[in-house]
Design a protein around this motif. Structure first.
Motif, PDB file in Angstrom:
ATOM      1  N   PHE A 258       0.837  -1.202   0.000  1.00  0.00           N
ATOM      2  CA  PHE A 258       0.000   0.000   0.000  1.00  0.00           C
ATOM      3  C   PHE A 258       0.874   1.255   0.000  1.00  0.00           C
ATOM      4  CE2 PHE A 258      -2.937  -3.030   2.257  1.00  0.00           C
ATOM      5  CZ  PHE A 258      -3.905  -3.070   1.262  1.00  0.00           C
ATOM      6  N   PHE A 259       1.886   1.256   0.871  1.00  0.00           N
ATOM      7  CA  PHE A 259       2.739   2.437   0.998  1.00  0.00           C
ATOM      8  C   PHE A 259       3.576   2.689  -0.261  1.00  0.00           C
ATOM      9  CE2 PHE A 259       1.792   1.871   5.485  1.00  0.00           C
ATOM     10  CZ  PHE A 259       1.744   3.180   5.953  1.00  0.00           C
ATOM     11  N   LYS A 260       3.949   1.619  -0.956  1.00  0.00           N
ATOM     12  CA  LYS A 260       4.791   1.769  -2.146  1.00  0.00           C
ATOM     13  C   LYS A 260       3.987   1.938  -3.429  1.00  0.00           C
ATOM     14  CE  LYS A 260       8.770  -0.757  -0.288  1.00  0.00           C
ATOM     15  NZ  LYS A 260       9.640  -1.963  -0.413  1.00  0.00           N
ATOM     16  N   SER A 261       2.681   2.029  -3.282  1.00  0.00           N
ATOM     17  CA  SER A 261       1.836   2.238  -4.450  1.00  0.00           C
ATOM     18  C   SER A 261       2.186   3.572  -5.117  1.00  0.00           C
ATOM     19  CB  SER A 261       0.359   2.244  -4.028  1.00  0.00           C
ATOM     20  OG  SER A 261      -0.460   2.739  -5.066  1.00  0.00           O
ATOM     21  N   THR A 262       1.990   3.642  -6.416  1.00  0.00           N
ATOM     22  CA  THR A 262       2.234   4.897  -7.142  1.00  0.00           C
ATOM     23  C   THR A 262       1.234   5.976  -6.724  1.00  0.00           C
ATOM     24  OG1 THR A 262       0.850   4.068  -8.966  1.00  0.00           O
ATOM     25  CG2 THR A 262       3.244   3.752  -9.144  1.00  0.00           C
ATOM     26  N   ILE A 266      -2.280   7.053  -0.652  1.00  0.00           N
ATOM     27  CA  ILE A 266      -2.495   5.875   0.194  1.00  0.00           C
ATOM     28  C   ILE A 266      -1.539   5.903   1.383  1.00  0.00           C
ATOM     29  CG2 ILE A 266      -2.443   3.362   0.309  1.00  0.00           C
ATOM     30  CD1 ILE A 266      -3.255   3.245  -2.592  1.00  0.00           C
ATOM     31  N   GLY A 267      -0.265   6.107   1.108  1.00  0.00           N
ATOM     32  CA  GLY A 267       0.722   6.158   2.183  1.00  0.00           C
ATOM     33  C   GLY A 267       0.454   7.289   3.153  1.00  0.00           C
ATOM     34  N   THR A 283      -5.320  -6.069   6.725  1.00  0.00           N
ATOM     35  CA  THR A 283      -4.270  -6.848   6.056  1.00  0.00           C
ATOM     36  C   THR A 283      -4.171  -8.242   6.653  1.00  0.00           C
ATOM     37  OG1 THR A 283      -3.049  -4.817   5.563  1.00  0.00           O
ATOM     38  CG2 THR A 283      -1.816  -6.882   5.449  1.00  0.00           C
ATOM     39  N   TYR A 284      -4.377  -8.353   7.962  1.00  0.00           N
ATOM     40  CA  TYR A 284      -4.418  -9.666   8.617  1.00  0.00           C
ATOM     41  C   TYR A 284      -5.491 -10.537   7.960  1.00  0.00           C
ATOM     42  CZ  TYR A 284      -5.879 -13.047  12.199  1.00  0.00           C
ATOM     43  OH  TYR A 284      -6.246 -14.189  12.866  1.00  0.00           O
ATOM     44  N   TYR A 285      -6.681  -9.984   7.743  1.00  0.00           N
ATOM     45  CA  TYR A 285      -7.779 -10.749   7.128  1.00  0.00           C
ATOM     46  C   TYR A 285      -7.467 -11.076   5.661  1.00  0.00           C
ATOM     47  CZ  TYR A 285     -10.713  -9.821  11.212  1.00  0.00           C
ATOM     48  OH  TYR A 285     -11.236  -9.788  12.486  1.00  0.00           O
ATOM     49  N   ILE A 286      -6.824 -10.145   4.967  1.00  0.00           N
ATOM     50  CA  ILE A 286      -6.443 -10.417   3.572  1.00  0.00           C
ATOM     51  C   ILE A 286      -5.477 -11.592   3.511  1.00  0.00           C
ATOM     52  CG2 ILE A 286      -5.188  -9.504   1.573  1.00  0.00           C
ATOM     53  CD1 ILE A 286      -6.305  -6.755   2.226  1.00  0.00           C
ATOM     54  N   LEU A 287      -4.506 -11.606   4.421  1.00  0.00           N
ATOM     55  CA  LEU A 287      -3.543 -12.710   4.462  1.00  0.00           C
ATOM     56  C   LEU A 287      -4.252 -14.037   4.726  1.00  0.00           C
ATOM     57  CD1 LEU A 287      -0.517 -11.158   6.424  1.00  0.00           C
ATOM     58  CD2 LEU A 287      -0.475 -12.087   4.108  1.00  0.00           C
ATOM     59  N   LYS A 288      -5.202 -14.032   5.632  1.00  0.00           N
ATOM     60  CA  LYS A 288      -5.904 -15.261   5.970  1.00  0.00           C
ATOM     61  C   LYS A 288      -6.726 -15.787   4.792  1.00  0.00           C
ATOM     62  CE  LYS A 288      -4.654 -15.726  10.293  1.00  0.00           C
ATOM     63  NZ  LYS A 288      -3.812 -16.878  10.729  1.00  0.00           N
ATOM     64  N   MET A 289      -7.313 -14.872   4.022  1.00  0.00           N
ATOM     65  CA  MET A 289      -8.225 -15.284   2.955  1.00  0.00           C
ATOM     66  C   MET A 289      -7.557 -15.403   1.589  1.00  0.00           C
ATOM     67  SD  MET A 289     -11.713 -13.205   3.902  1.00  0.00           S
ATOM     68  CE  MET A 289     -12.609 -14.098   2.618  1.00  0.00           C
ATOM     69  N   HIS A 297      -6.602  -5.209  -4.269  1.00  0.00           N
ATOM     70  CA  HIS A 297      -6.808  -4.652  -2.940  1.00  0.00           C
ATOM     71  C   HIS A 297      -6.275  -3.223  -2.862  1.00  0.00           C
ATOM     72  CE1 HIS A 297      -6.581  -9.113  -1.799  1.00  0.00           C
ATOM     73  NE2 HIS A 297      -7.854  -8.755  -1.686  1.00  0.00           N
ATOM     74  N   VAL A 298      -5.106  -3.018  -3.462  1.00  0.00           N
ATOM     75  CA  VAL A 298      -4.514  -1.679  -3.470  1.00  0.00           C
ATOM     76  C   VAL A 298      -5.434  -0.701  -4.183  1.00  0.00           C
ATOM     77  CG1 VAL A 298      -2.544  -0.282  -4.221  1.00  0.00           C
ATOM     78  CG2 VAL A 298      -2.163  -2.610  -3.351  1.00  0.00           C
ATOM     79  N   GLN A 299      -5.979  -1.122  -5.318  1.00  0.00           N
ATOM     80  CA  GLN A 299      -6.861  -0.248  -6.090  1.00  0.00           C
ATOM     81  C   GLN A 299      -8.149   0.067  -5.327  1.00  0.00           C
ATOM     82  OE1 GLN A 299      -5.971   1.312  -8.860  1.00  0.00           O
ATOM     83  NE2 GLN A 299      -3.986   0.287  -8.586  1.00  0.00           N
ATOM     84  N   LYS A 300      -8.685  -0.922  -4.619  1.00  0.00           N
ATOM     85  CA  LYS A 300      -9.910  -0.682  -3.852  1.00  0.00           C
ATOM     86  C   LYS A 300      -9.652   0.265  -2.682  1.00  0.00           C
ATOM     87  CE  LYS A 300     -12.274  -5.002  -5.033  1.00  0.00           C
ATOM     88  NZ  LYS A 300     -12.763  -6.317  -4.541  1.00  0.00           N
TER      89      LYS A 300
END
Length: 355
Positions: A258-262, A266-267, A283-289, A297-300
């Motif tokens: 997210f932080f390194k997105s163009t 976001i950052g 992000t914890y939930y994203i990792l789990k799923m 995810h970055v775009q959303k």
């Protein structure tokens, strides 16, 4: 009659020369379990030196004798209270900062903007001879007595916040993991905490709250009472230490996407601690799923921030989701420690990015 604690403490006067010599000879030891590593801001250092030059009093220092060399009689002391004051004096004498005119009270004073080496003879002598009142605590004191005394010493001192008091009271595994994680480059790279927040251990408390989520789930309280309870629960035994450490690192690694997105906004958005905590949990939930943060995810998240900044932008989401985002914005500006509000913020983001 049993010897009283006060009988094991004697108050004596020592000048700056004594303090500097003992620091240089490594006879004064900084104990970070009482106070955090010396990180006073320069303006605080300057104010202390000016106080010395003006001849005003400085609060007393507490030193605990922890060992004596049987051959030469030198005693090693642990600095229980006063490390910032001692450190400022030593650093000034060693030329590590000057008395910048922006920080001194007496703008026209002869010492303004000078390093120690630039002071006149009388000013240097005034520093070397300045008397510090020191409470020497004998070696018979056990560590728990020192902790109790430190907590009592600071219980009416509004300068110490709950996390700083926890740092003195606990020395177990949960605190050690939070301290270890606070040293990661992530926080400094993305400017999450300023120097004052680091000095006051707000980074440690933030990290502790994320670790509490790992142990207690989203319903775990982030109140001071519950943080104390968790510190106590995992003080001696913390079997999940390595698992939680690895999980925390994994979340930060994925957060970097997210932080390194163009999209620079976001950052900027996530560097605010209220949002950062929420999105670390997301992000914890994203990792789990999904196993990782993906570009979708970055775009959303980018779209979410656009809508957050302009909730009337109907082209981005449905009316229902835009209403939820407006609610998130309101919740983020209110009491962030509320469990119900925290849970609702996370629920909203989960629905926005569809996880």
């Amino acid at each position: 009659m049993a010897e009283r604690k006060i009988d094991l403490i004697k108050t004596e006067t020592r000048n700056v020369k004594w303090l500097v010599d003992n620091m240089r000879n490594e006879l004064l030891k900084v104990d970070n379990s009482f106070q955090r590593q010396y990180v006073w801001l320069k303006k605080h250092q300057v104010k202390l030196i000016e106080t010395i030059l003006l001849g005003y009093s400085i609060p007393e220092i507490y030193l605990w004798g922890i060992d004596t060399d049987p051959d030469n009689g030198d005693t090693v002391y642990s600095i229980v209270d006063g490390q910032q004051r001692i450190g400022a004096v030593v650093d000034f004498i060693e030329g590590k900062f000057n008395l910048s005119v922006t920080s001194v009270a007496e703008k026209d004073a002869s010492y303004a903007n000078k390093h120690f080496s630039d002071l006149n003879s009388d000013e240097k002598k005034a520093i070397w001879d300045y008397p510090f009142s020191i409470r020497f605590i004998r070696q018979e004191f056990v560590r728990q007595d020192i902790v109790t005394m430190f907590l009592r010493l600071n219980s009416t001192n509004l300068s110490l916040n709950p996390q700083e008091l926890r740092n003195a009271e606990f020395d177990g595994k949960f605190l050690k993991l939070a301290e270890e994680l606070s040293n990661l480059n992530f926080w400094e790279t993305y400017k999450i905490f300023n120097q004052q927040q680091v000095r006051r251990m707000q980074d440690i408390q933030f990290i502790s709250n994320v670790l509490i989520f790992f142990r207690q789930g989203i319903e775990g309280d982030t109140t001071q009472t519950n943080i104390n309870r968790v510190y106590d629960l995992y003080n001696e035994t913390y079997e999940e230490y390595d698992d939680d450490k690895n999980l925390f690192n994994s979340i930060l690694n994925e957060m970097e996407k997210f932080f390194k997105s163009t999209d620079e906004k976001i950052g900027e958005f996530l560097s605010k601690q209220t949002h950062l905590y929420t999105f670390m949990i997301i992000t914890y939930y994203i990792l789990k799923m999904h196993g990782e943060v993906k570009e979708e995810h970055v775009q959303k998240v980018s779209k979410f921030i656009d809508a957050y900044e302009n909730t009337s932008n109907s082209n981005l989401f449905t009316t229902k989701i835009l209403s939820d985002i407006a609610e998130y914005k309101k919740l983020s500006s209110e009491g962030t420690q509320s469990k119900s509000k925290r849970m609702r913020r996370i629920q909203i983001i989960k629905s926005v990015i569809d996880i």
